[in-house]
Design an enzyme around this catalytic site. Structure first.
Site, PDB file in Angstrom:
ATOM      1  N   ASN A 144       0.798  -1.234  -0.086  1.00  0.00           N
ATOM      2  CA  ASN A 144      -0.063   0.276  -0.042  1.00  0.00           C
ATOM      3  C   ASN A 144       1.037   1.311   0.007  1.00  0.00           C
ATOM      4  OD1 ASN A 144      -2.373  -1.596   0.089  1.00  0.00           O
ATOM      5  ND2 ASN A 144      -1.881  -1.689   2.699  1.00  0.00           N
ATOM      6  N   HIS A 174     -14.492  -1.696   4.546  1.00  0.00           N
ATOM      7  CA  HIS A 174     -13.616  -2.564   5.161  1.00  0.00           C
ATOM      8  C   HIS A 174     -13.829  -3.394   6.414  1.00  0.00           C
ATOM      9  CE1 HIS A 174      -9.488  -2.847   7.009  1.00  0.00           C
ATOM     10  NE2 HIS A 174      -9.216  -3.155   5.855  1.00  0.00           N
ATOM     11  N   GLU A 180     -16.452   4.079   2.266  1.00  0.00           N
ATOM     12  CA  GLU A 180     -15.017   4.421   1.914  1.00  0.00           C
ATOM     13  C   GLU A 180     -14.763   5.299   0.643  1.00  0.00           C
ATOM     14  OE1 GLU A 180     -12.512   0.670   1.372  1.00  0.00           O
ATOM     15  OE2 GLU A 180     -13.651   0.199   3.167  1.00  0.00           O
ATOM     16  N   SER A 212     -11.095  -1.126  -1.582  1.00  0.00           N
ATOM     17  CA  SER A 212      -9.863  -1.580  -1.627  1.00  0.00           C
ATOM     18  C   SER A 212      -9.861  -2.938  -2.554  1.00  0.00           C
ATOM     19  CB  SER A 212      -9.335  -2.016  -0.102  1.00  0.00           C
ATOM     20  OG  SER A 212     -10.474  -3.021   0.426  1.00  0.00           O
ATOM     21  N   ASP A 221     -13.898   6.881   5.010  1.00  0.00           N
ATOM     22  CA  ASP A 221     -12.884   6.100   5.269  1.00  0.00           C
ATOM     23  C   ASP A 221     -11.657   6.565   4.002  1.00  0.00           C
ATOM     24  OD1 ASP A 221     -10.370   4.787   5.614  1.00  0.00           O
ATOM     25  OD2 ASP A 221     -11.421   3.008   6.610  1.00  0.00           O
ATOM     26  N   HIS A 278      -7.335   4.615   1.343  1.00  0.00           N
ATOM     27  CA  HIS A 278      -6.572   4.368   0.073  1.00  0.00           C
ATOM     28  C   HIS A 278      -6.498   5.639  -0.661  1.00  0.00           C
ATOM     29  CE1 HIS A 278      -6.465  -0.161   0.629  1.00  0.00           C
ATOM     30  NE2 HIS A 278      -7.510   0.010   0.932  1.00  0.00           N
ATOM     31  N   LYS A 321      -0.384   3.540   4.884  1.00  0.00           N
ATOM     32  CA  LYS A 321      -0.456   3.477   3.338  1.00  0.00           C
ATOM     33  C   LYS A 321       0.413   4.481   2.708  1.00  0.00           C
ATOM     34  CE  LYS A 321      -4.147   0.315   3.675  1.00  0.00           C
ATOM     35  NZ  LYS A 321      -5.560   0.154   4.210  1.00  0.00           N
TER      36      LYS A 321
HETATM   37  C1  LIG Z   1      -5.964  -0.750   5.672  1.00  0.00           C
HETATM   38  C2  LIG Z   1      -7.305   0.031   5.980  1.00  0.00           C
HETATM   39  C3  LIG Z   1      -7.789   0.469   7.314  1.00  0.00           C
HETATM   40  C4  LIG Z   1      -6.885  -0.230   8.597  1.00  0.00           C
HETATM   41  O1  LIG Z   1      -5.720   1.138   8.660  1.00  0.00           O
HETATM   42  P1  LIG Z   1      -4.628   0.480   9.532  1.00  0.00           P
HETATM   43  O2  LIG Z   1      -3.946   1.739   9.642  1.00  0.00           O
HETATM   44  O3  LIG Z   1      -3.767  -0.526   8.566  1.00  0.00           O
HETATM   45  O4  LIG Z   1      -5.209  -0.117  10.673  1.00  0.00           O
HETATM   46  C5  LIG Z   1      -8.851   0.840   7.660  1.00  0.00           C
HETATM   47  N1  LIG Z   1      -9.900   1.239   6.511  1.00  0.00           N
HETATM   48  C6  LIG Z   1      -9.565   0.884   5.420  1.00  0.00           C
HETATM   49  C7  LIG Z   1     -10.521   1.242   4.237  1.00  0.00           C
HETATM   50  C8  LIG Z   1      -8.324   0.194   4.782  1.00  0.00           C
HETATM   51  O5  LIG Z   1      -7.780  -0.125   3.871  1.00  0.00           O
END
Ligand SMILES: *Cc1c(COP(=O)(O)O)cnc(C)c1O
Length: 389
Positions: free
Chosen positions: A46, A134, A178, A182, A208, A211, A242
């Site tokens: 990522n 997620h 999101e 993902s 969220d 990404h 990421k």
């Molecule tokens: C990776 C991810 C998370 C988790 O984040 P971390 O910092 O790795 O715990 C949360 N939401 C989404 C959409 C993700 O892709």
């Protein structure tokens, strides 16, 4: 021990179904990984901006300090003695960058997503989430123990139906999505969500950007910046693990919500804060985020190219509009086999199968990074063409 038999039997079942997971043994070298004696281009990370291996950046960070590095531990939750000035600086920096009242940091995106919803929700709250959010958000919804519904993926007509039907039954509704998804790499239409939310006086929007932070927007603040609706999103969440090549997560929101989370959010209250050294690194990277436009542009070009080539070669649907590029084969066995062959040829990409994705949509998921070259990607495309000839 006899009491463990249950667990070994369960594991044997997973092995039979080809679902047994193991921690891979690998080492890293720049954008390559070494595994089982092979060197492969890492197409499964990522690290979207390619900052994780940027030695100059790391040196520039370390050069700020002589022999006195920030502490390697905070030794406490932030509510006790674990709150260091660097935390407040980063929160101020972020609130200003996003043009919002406040920001609050967390230990990870997982912490953020399992903590925020349970803190905010009560029995008079309904959570309405996109079908494909997620796992961390699903866990947060479960912990919230309130009513919840899912809307069909990116289907805002369906969401509107739910909101019209339910908004009088609940004191508050929190819509959760999101911005970049993902597994398909497709995007939410945040403006449409904002318009929808604004038709009601009791609907909040939780986005969220895991990404998208770093990758989208003129200064890298994410898809909400690109779509110009940062101010209208009640809870704008993202992670530093990421594109930002660090660890931790954030929410930007109004001060009242930050105050509420500080009082109510269990993963914030009951977990040791990140080490100041780590937060200082995040601060350094976030300050530099506007300067990575070249990386963002290069990544967009690589992604456009790979998406076009996959469509051209295989005539498949391509949901993605991002640097997460799925090649959807459908069949499980073919997908696993192609991923193995690609690994043999030096491309570390992974097969994604049900239950992670819906039945009949098994895929190889290519995750691109700005430190890849066009030659890297044309090499992959040539290899895909040969293997499927
Ligand atoms: C990776 C991810 C998370 C988790 O984040 P971390 O910092 O790795 O715990 C949360 N939401 C989404 C959409 C993700 O892709």
């Amino acid at each position: 021990m006899a009491i463990y038999n249950h667990f070994s039997q369960q594991l044997a079942g997973l092995r039979e179904q080809n679902q047994f997971r193991q921690l891979p043994q690998l080492t890293h070298q720049g954008r390559f990984i070494h595994k089982d004696g092979k060197t492969m281009l890492n197409m499964s990370s990522n690290d979207y901006l390619g900052l994780a291996n940027n030695a100059a950046l790391r040196q520039a960070f370390l050069n700020q300090y002589q022999d006195q590095l920030p502490s390697l531990t905070s030794s406490s939750s932030r509510l006790l003695t674990g709150s260091f000035p660097i935390y407040d600086s980063l929160e101020t920096l972020m609130a200003n960058a996003f043009g919002r009242e406040s920001a609050l940091l967390f230990n990870s995106g997982y912490h953020a997503n399992i903590g925020i919803l349970p803190a905010l929700a009560d029995k008079q709250t309904l959570i309405v989430a996109d079908k494909l959010v997620h796992a961390s958000l699903i866990d947060g919804i479960r912990l919230a123990q309130c009513d919840f519904l899912r809307f069909r993926h990116n289907d805002y007509a369906h969401l509107a139906q739910i909101l019209h039907k339910k908004h009088r039954t609940f004191a508050r509704i929190i819509v959760v999505t999101e911005s970049v998804f993902s597994m398909d790499g497709d995007l939410a239409d945040l403006n449409q969500l904002v318009v929808l939310k604004q038709q009601f006086d009791n609907v909040m929007l939780y986005v969220d950007e895991a990404h998208a932070i770093g990758v989208y927007g003129a200064t890298g603040l994410g898809l909400a910046q690109q779509q110009q609706c940062i101010e209208q999103i009640d809870l704008l969440v993202g992670t530093f693990g990421k594109a930002l090549a660090s660890m931790g997560a954030y929410v930007v929101c109004d001060q009242v919500l930050k105050d509420y989370l500080v009082n109510k959010m269990r993963p914030l209250i009951f977990s040791t804060a990140l080490p100041p050294l780590n937060v200082a690194w995040t601060h350094f990277l976030f300050e530099n985020l506007p300067h990575f436009s070249q990386q963002r542009q290069h990544l967009a070009q690589l992604s456009d190219y790979l998406r076009q080539q996959i469509v051209r070669l295989f005539n498949v649907t391509m949901p993605s509009e991002s640097c997460i590029v799925p090649y959807i084969l459908g069949d499980n066995q073919n997908t696993v086999q192609l991923a193995q062959q690609l690994q043999q040829q030096g491309y570390y990409c992974l097969p994604i199968r049900p239950p992670t994705v819906p039945q009949g949509t098994s895929r190889i998921r290519f995750s691109l990074s700005a430190d890849m070259t066009f030659d890297d990607v044309t090499g992959l495309v040539g290899c895909l063409q040969e293997l499927s000839a």
